[in-house]
Design an enzyme around this catalytic site. Structure first.
Site, PDB file in Angstrom:
ATOM      1  N   GLY A  87      49.910  32.370 -72.224  1.00  0.00           N
ATOM      2  CA  GLY A  87      49.218  31.089 -72.159  1.00  0.00           C
ATOM      3  C   GLY A  87      47.794  31.144 -72.679  1.00  0.00           C
ATOM      4  CE  LYS A 100      46.052  30.813 -67.798  1.00  0.00           C
ATOM      5  NZ  LYS A 100      45.093  31.400 -68.758  1.00  0.00           N
ATOM      6  CG  ASN A 129      43.106  26.356 -68.254  1.00  0.00           C
ATOM      7  OD1 ASN A 129      43.133  25.248 -68.793  1.00  0.00           O
ATOM      8  ND2 ASN A 129      41.979  27.025 -68.082  1.00  0.00           N
TER       9      ASN A 129
END
Length: 284
Positions: A135, A73, A94
């Site tokens: 992330g 990510k 993402n």
């Protein structure tokens, strides 16, 4: 007029490692079929050392876009042409979207989680404990702060990464963010309203994995959320359900998937169809 005969399919995907346990394909392809889209979604295991090659391959083969999951990510950013506002603020991507000849990074994780939480409670004024600083934690933390929570505590086994997240939240938003030491068994402060597991602990195949929480410090008025979709009923969700309100990872997954499909296809996907496909797979 009849639709022209074509055997070409638009391709989307997820890049991650490990990725065999990721159920995103099930819900996304269910939405594609439901809406009559001749699209495919591939589940692709990509080693960190090969991430650049994978992105170049997606670009060369004309992928309409792809998702990134653990551990890509943050690293994927170096291979993209630009970032959307939320991804730039969070420093994590993402969802990658092809716009013309460019690959642009977006982040739908936090928005997906926020939508799930709002189905249970209003986040405004809430005190949040965020477990993890990767992330997903970045995305969720930023969106919660923008939604008006009053306080965010971050607990992470790596102190440097945890401080990086609290610094990000403090500098980009008006919310008080602070680091908590990760000392097992971890006691949840009594004034916390929402506890969020944003780590990979409990992810298949480690289905008995459990965060080192002192379960006695979970109170009935708390909301306990897990971002892990496989299995939906992680050990944390099962333990917390004995007294707390719980949110499984399917809600966040479905909501961020709806946003991603809109980015790629322009179609507003049916949430019920997507969640139903996942529940069928997991026997829910």
């Amino acid at each position: 007029m009849d639709k022209p005969l074509s055997f070409r399919q638009e391709i989307t995907a997820v890049f991650g490692k490990p990725v065999a346990e990721n159920p995103t394909q099930v819900m996304v392809e269910a939405a594609y079929r439901h809406h009559g889209l001749d699209w495919r979604y591939l589940t692709l295991e990509v080693d960190p050392a090969g991430l650049g090659d994978a992105v170049r391959g997606a670009r060369a083969m004309g992928f309409a876009g792809f998702n990134c999951t653990i551990p890509h990510k943050v690293a994927v950013i170096a291979h993209l042409d630009s970032l959307g506002e939320s991804a730039r603020m969070m420093g994590a991507v993402n969802c990658v979207v092809r716009r013309g000849s460019r690959l642009e990074g977006e982040n739908t994780d936090g928005k997906g989680f926020l939508e799930s939480l709002r189905g249970c409670a209003d986040p405004r004024g809430a005190s949040v404990l965020l477990l993890g600083a990767g992330g997903a934690a970045r995305a969720i933390g930023v969106e919660l702060c923008l939604a008006g929570v009053s306080r965010v505590r971050v607990a992470n086994r790596g102190g440097a990464r945890g401080r990086e997240l609290t610094d990000l939240l403090s500098s980009k938003t008006q919310v008080r963010a602070e680091m908590m030491p990760w000392k097992p068994p971890f006691a949840v402060p009594a004034d916390v309203d929402v506890v969020i597991n944003a780590t990979s602990v409990g992810l298949f195949p480690d289905t008995d994995g459990m965060l080192p929480l002192d379960l006695e410090t979970l109170r009935p008025n708390m909301i306990v959320a897990d971002v892990i979709p496989n299995p939906p009923r992680t050990r944390l969700v099962r333990e917390a359900a004995r007294g707390c309100r719980v949110l499984d990872g399917l809600g966040m997954l479905v909501n961020q998937g709806v946003i991603g499909i809109k980015y790629w296809t322009g179609v507003d996907a049916d949430r019920a169809v997507m969640r139903g496909a996942l529940e069928h797979v997991f026997g829910g």
